[in-house]
Design a protein around this motif. Structure first.
Motif, PDB file in Angstrom:
ATOM      1  N   ILE A   1      -8.684  -3.661  11.614  1.00 39.89           N
ATOM      2  CA  ILE A   1      -9.117  -2.261  11.733  1.00 39.89           C
ATOM      3  C   ILE A   1      -8.147  -1.418  10.911  1.00 39.89           C
ATOM      4  CG2 ILE A   1      -9.697  -0.418  13.364  1.00 39.89           C
ATOM      5  CD1 ILE A   1      -9.893  -2.714  15.506  1.00 39.89           C
ATOM      6  N   VAL A   2      -8.658  -0.885   9.783  1.00 45.23           N
ATOM      7  CA  VAL A   2      -7.760  -0.388   8.728  1.00 45.23           C
ATOM      8  C   VAL A   2      -7.998   1.092   8.397  1.00 45.23           C
ATOM      9  CG1 VAL A   2      -7.107  -0.711   6.301  1.00 45.23           C
ATOM     10  CG2 VAL A   2      -7.747  -2.710   7.695  1.00 45.23           C
ATOM     11  N   ASP A   3      -6.918   1.859   8.380  1.00 43.20           N
ATOM     12  CA  ASP A   3      -6.950   3.197   7.787  1.00 43.20           C
ATOM     13  C   ASP A   3      -6.024   3.166   6.574  1.00 43.20           C
ATOM     14  OD1 ASP A   3      -7.019   5.835   7.095  1.00 43.20           O
ATOM     15  OD2 ASP A   3      -6.709   6.591   9.126  1.00 43.20           O
ATOM     16  N   PRO A   4      -6.574   3.217   5.360  1.00 42.47           N
ATOM     17  CA  PRO A   4      -5.735   3.054   4.175  1.00 42.47           C
ATOM     18  C   PRO A   4      -4.751   4.204   3.989  1.00 42.47           C
ATOM     19  CG  PRO A   4      -7.960   3.710   3.530  1.00 42.47           C
ATOM     20  CD  PRO A   4      -8.000   3.424   5.006  1.00 42.47           C
ATOM     21  N   ILE A   5      -5.210   5.443   4.228  1.00 43.62           N
ATOM     22  CA  ILE A   5      -4.303   6.599   4.227  1.00 43.62           C
ATOM     23  C   ILE A   5      -4.631   7.439   5.447  1.00 43.62           C
ATOM     24  CG2 ILE A   5      -3.472   8.658   3.041  1.00 43.62           C
ATOM     25  CD1 ILE A   5      -4.264   7.546   0.416  1.00 43.62           C
ATOM     26  N   ASP A   6      -3.738   7.428   6.419  1.00 43.35           N
ATOM     27  CA  ASP A   6      -3.925   8.339   7.546  1.00 43.35           C
ATOM     28  C   ASP A   6      -3.081   9.576   7.257  1.00 43.35           C
ATOM     29  OD1 ASP A   6      -4.849   9.273  10.027  1.00 43.35           O
ATOM     30  OD2 ASP A   6      -2.833   8.926  10.801  1.00 43.35           O
ATOM     31  N   GLY A   7      -3.769  10.713   7.237  1.00 44.93           N
ATOM     32  CA  GLY A   7      -3.109  11.933   6.800  1.00 44.93           C
ATOM     33  C   GLY A   7      -3.516  12.231   5.370  1.00 44.93           C
ATOM     34  N   THR A   8      -4.781  12.025   5.061  1.00 45.37           N
ATOM     35  CA  THR A   8      -5.244  12.264   3.682  1.00 45.37           C
ATOM     36  C   THR A   8      -5.048  13.725   3.285  1.00 45.37           C
ATOM     37  OG1 THR A   8      -6.845  10.483   3.869  1.00 45.37           O
ATOM     38  CG2 THR A   8      -7.234  12.068   2.118  1.00 45.37           C
ATOM     39  N   CYS A   9      -5.270  14.631   4.211  1.00 42.85           N
ATOM     40  CA  CYS A   9      -5.078  16.056   3.903  1.00 42.85           C
ATOM     41  C   CYS A   9      -3.604  16.318   3.564  1.00 42.85           C
ATOM     42  CB  CYS A   9      -5.547  16.900   5.089  1.00 42.85           C
ATOM     43  SG  CYS A   9      -5.365  18.656   4.823  1.00 42.85           S
ATOM     44  N   ASN A  10      -2.692  15.724   4.326  1.00 41.17           N
ATOM     45  CA  ASN A  10      -1.264  15.830   3.986  1.00 41.17           C
ATOM     46  C   ASN A  10      -1.012  15.253   2.597  1.00 41.17           C
ATOM     47  OD1 ASN A  10      -0.592  16.933   6.433  1.00 41.17           O
ATOM     48  ND2 ASN A  10       0.167  15.028   7.336  1.00 41.17           N
ATOM     49  N   PHE A  11      -1.596  14.094   2.344  1.00 41.38           N
ATOM     50  CA  PHE A  11      -1.437  13.417   1.044  1.00 41.38           C
ATOM     51  C   PHE A  11      -1.873  14.335  -0.096  1.00 41.38           C
ATOM     52  CE2 PHE A  11      -3.582  10.666  -2.156  1.00 41.38           C
ATOM     53  CZ  PHE A  11      -2.469   9.982  -2.637  1.00 41.38           C
ATOM     54  N   VAL A  12      -3.011  14.973   0.082  1.00 41.00           N
ATOM     55  CA  VAL A  12      -3.553  15.862  -0.949  1.00 41.00           C
ATOM     56  C   VAL A  12      -2.585  17.027  -1.221  1.00 41.00           C
ATOM     57  CG1 VAL A  12      -5.385  17.573  -1.343  1.00 41.00           C
ATOM     58  CG2 VAL A  12      -5.964  15.242  -0.591  1.00 41.00           C
ATOM     59  N   HIS A  13      -1.967  17.517  -0.142  1.00 45.65           N
ATOM     60  CA  HIS A  13      -1.060  18.661  -0.281  1.00 45.65           C
ATOM     61  C   HIS A  13       0.391  18.249  -0.531  1.00 45.65           C
ATOM     62  CE1 HIS A  13      -3.922  21.835   0.798  1.00 45.65           C
ATOM     63  NE2 HIS A  13      -4.526  20.854   1.467  1.00 45.65           N
TER      64      HIS A  13
ATOM     65  N   VAL B   1     -11.105  12.811   1.125  1.00 39.55           N
ATOM     66  CA  VAL B   1     -10.870  11.455   0.634  1.00 39.55           C
ATOM     67  C   VAL B   1     -10.467  11.549  -0.838  1.00 39.55           C
ATOM     68  CG1 VAL B   1     -13.313  11.031   0.049  1.00 39.55           C
ATOM     69  CG2 VAL B   1     -11.813   9.096   0.508  1.00 39.55           C
ATOM     70  N   THR B   2      -9.619  10.624  -1.284  1.00 38.72           N
ATOM     71  CA  THR B   2      -9.199  10.593  -2.690  1.00 38.72           C
ATOM     72  C   THR B   2      -9.435   9.185  -3.234  1.00 38.72           C
ATOM     73  OG1 THR B   2      -6.946   9.797  -2.309  1.00 38.72           O
ATOM     74  CG2 THR B   2      -7.298  12.173  -2.136  1.00 38.72           C
ATOM     75  N   GLU B   3      -9.249   9.047  -4.558  1.00 42.73           N
ATOM     76  CA  GLU B   3      -9.423   7.717  -5.142  1.00 42.73           C
ATOM     77  C   GLU B   3      -8.368   6.750  -4.589  1.00 42.73           C
ATOM     78  OE1 GLU B   3      -8.305  10.622  -6.742  1.00 42.73           O
ATOM     79  OE2 GLU B   3      -8.100  10.089  -8.868  1.00 42.73           O
ATOM     80  N   THR B   4      -7.219   7.280  -4.169  1.00 41.23           N
ATOM     81  CA  THR B   4      -6.173   6.391  -3.630  1.00 41.23           C
ATOM     82  C   THR B   4      -6.595   5.792  -2.282  1.00 41.23           C
ATOM     83  OG1 THR B   4      -4.575   7.775  -4.762  1.00 41.23           O
ATOM     84  CG2 THR B   4      -3.690   6.197  -3.178  1.00 41.23           C
ATOM     85  N   ASP B   5      -7.317   6.576  -1.449  1.00 44.59           N
ATOM     86  CA  ASP B   5      -7.842   6.001  -0.193  1.00 44.59           C
ATOM     87  C   ASP B   5      -8.689   4.773  -0.520  1.00 44.59           C
ATOM     88  OD1 ASP B   5      -7.761   8.424   2.214  1.00 44.59           O
ATOM     89  OD2 ASP B   5      -7.603   9.082   0.143  1.00 44.59           O
TER      90      ASP B   5
ATOM     91  N   ALA C   1       0.844  -1.200   0.000  1.00 41.76           N
ATOM     92  CA  ALA C   1       0.000   0.000   0.000  1.00 41.76           C
ATOM     93  C   ALA C   1       0.873   1.242   0.000  1.00 41.76           C
ATOM     94  CB  ALA C   1      -0.927  -0.018   1.205  1.00 41.76           C
ATOM     95  N   GLY C   2       1.936   1.196   0.789  1.00 39.64           N
ATOM     96  CA  GLY C   2       2.846   2.337   0.896  1.00 39.64           C
ATOM     97  C   GLY C   2       3.450   2.718  -0.448  1.00 39.64           C
ATOM     98  N   GLN C   3       3.786   1.694  -1.219  1.00 40.35           N
ATOM     99  CA  GLN C   3       4.360   1.922  -2.547  1.00 40.35           C
ATOM    100  C   GLN C   3       3.361   2.668  -3.441  1.00 40.35           C
ATOM    101  OE1 GLN C   3       5.347  -1.820  -4.365  1.00 40.35           O
ATOM    102  NE2 GLN C   3       7.537  -1.357  -4.234  1.00 40.35           N
ATOM    103  N   ILE C   4       2.113   2.214  -3.397  1.00 37.38           N
ATOM    104  CA  ILE C   4       1.055   2.850  -4.201  1.00 37.38           C
ATOM    105  C   ILE C   4       0.880   4.309  -3.770  1.00 37.38           C
ATOM    106  CG2 ILE C   4      -1.430   2.816  -4.691  1.00 37.38           C
ATOM    107  CD1 ILE C   4      -1.313  -0.248  -4.284  1.00 37.38           C
ATOM    108  N   ILE C   5       0.862   4.526  -2.467  1.00 36.85           N
ATOM    109  CA  ILE C   5       0.638   5.877  -1.938  1.00 36.85           C
ATOM    110  C   ILE C   5       1.810   6.799  -2.287  1.00 36.85           C
ATOM    111  CG2 ILE C   5       0.391   7.218   0.199  1.00 36.85           C
ATOM    112  CD1 ILE C   5      -1.076   4.638   1.326  1.00 36.85           C
ATOM    113  N   ARG C   6       3.023   6.274  -2.145  1.00 38.96           N
ATOM    114  CA  ARG C   6       4.219   7.066  -2.490  1.00 38.96           C
ATOM    115  C   ARG C   6       4.156   7.538  -3.935  1.00 38.96           C
ATOM    116  NH1 ARG C   6       7.352   3.794   0.410  1.00 38.96           N
ATOM    117  NH2 ARG C   6       7.865   2.452  -1.353  1.00 38.96           N
TER     118      ARG C   6
END
Ligand code: IPD
Length: 277
Positions: free
Chosen positions: A88-100, A43-47, A19-24
């Motif tokens: 118990i899963v959070d696919p992207i924690d820090g989505t706002c950071n991710f967006v920016h 939320v984004t399509e990556t989440d 997952a980390g690879q995809i997010i990076r």
């Protein structure tokens, strides 16, 4: 011997890295951003993509297990923790950071059996740091043992918090006044890094002395709670009582003294419960 949940733990590690690879990769690309409960809850399509990947892979391998996950909950799935093995899963924690493209973004995978947290895996995607904690077996970051700070005095503490999604004037007033109380108590600093799970990992590694938040969710807390406890720290309710994973609030610290002092300083911000939404 690896213990009864070894295979699950290994699967969690492999999936967090994938997952980390995809997010990076997605971090630097154009994103389609939508909002959820508020204009600051993104939320984004990556989440969705990453949550789908993690759940479908785990479901294939462990068909009897249950799931609680951020985007499934946003789509209306109930958050109930039964005695069954539950991820118990959070696919992207820090989505706002991710967006920016602010490089503080994590994948968080927690696992509970009989309503007790067994292990947690949190992957800091951009710094490629893998935090793990297993009940009774310690907490590690990239293989190095984690240990919380022993600080008991707020006037010597670095404190972390997160804002939470609500932005109405009453909530903001309470949020700022909680921060003001800690600054009046002469905390060395109060930091908001935009990811609850990574802030909690900093606490587990002794880089901060306390954490508190109103408005986080069980998927922000599950994995991190095991990691902090296994690093010798305390995770409790903001009332000073035992942690309630579904209560949308938490205080954590390296010592019970610190956690209690922070809890006493805070005014409650009501975010309801994850299991009543
Ligand atoms: C959120 C982030 C944020 C915190 C929220 C979390 P998400 O997670 O950690 O910093 O304030 O409470 O829910 O939505 O990015 O997975």
């Amino acid at each position: 011997a690896g213990g009864p949940w070894e295979e699950c733990f290994e699967a969690a590690v492999q999936l967090a890295l994938r997952a980390g690879q995809i997010i990076r990769k997605a971090l630097s690309e154009e994103k389609r951003v939508s909002t959820k409960t508020s204009a600051a809850d993104l939320v984004t399509e990556t989440d969705h993509l990453v949550e789908g990947l993690i759940i479908s892979e785990l479901q294939k391998r462990f068909p009897s297990h249950r799931f609680i996950a951020e985007e499934s909950a946003a789509a209306g799935a109930k958050c109930v923790l039964t005695p069954s093995p539950t991820w118990i899963v959070d696919p992207i924690d820090g989505t706002c950071n991710f967006v920016h493209r602010f490089p503080t973004v994590a994948v968080s995978i927690g696992f509970a059996v009989n309503q007790e947290l067994e292990f947690g895996v949190i992957y800091h995607c951009t710094e490629e740091r893998l935090y793990t904690g297993r009940r009774g077996r310690g907490a590690f970051c990239n293989g190095q043992r984690l240990r919380v700070s022993g600080e008991t005095d707020i006037s010597k503490a670095l404190v972390l918090t997160e804002i939470g999604p609500k932005r109405d004037p009453a909530t903001l007033k309470l949020f700022l006044s909680n921060m003001e109380r800690l600054l009046h108590a002469k905390a060395h600093g109060v930091r908001v890094i935009g990811s609850s799970t990574l802030a909690l990992c900093h606490l587990a590694s002794g880089a901060a002395d306390a954490y508190y938040q109103f408005g986080l969710h069980c998927w922000d807390l599950a994995a991190a709670t095991v990691i902090i406890r296994e690093a010798g720290g305390i995770v409790m309710d903001t009332s000073g009582g035992p942690l309630d994973l579904m209560s949308c609030r938490v205080v954590a610290a390296g010592t019970r003294e610190m956690a209690t002092l922070i809890a006493q300083a805070l005014q409650t911000i009501n975010y309801g419960r994850d299991d009543e939404k």
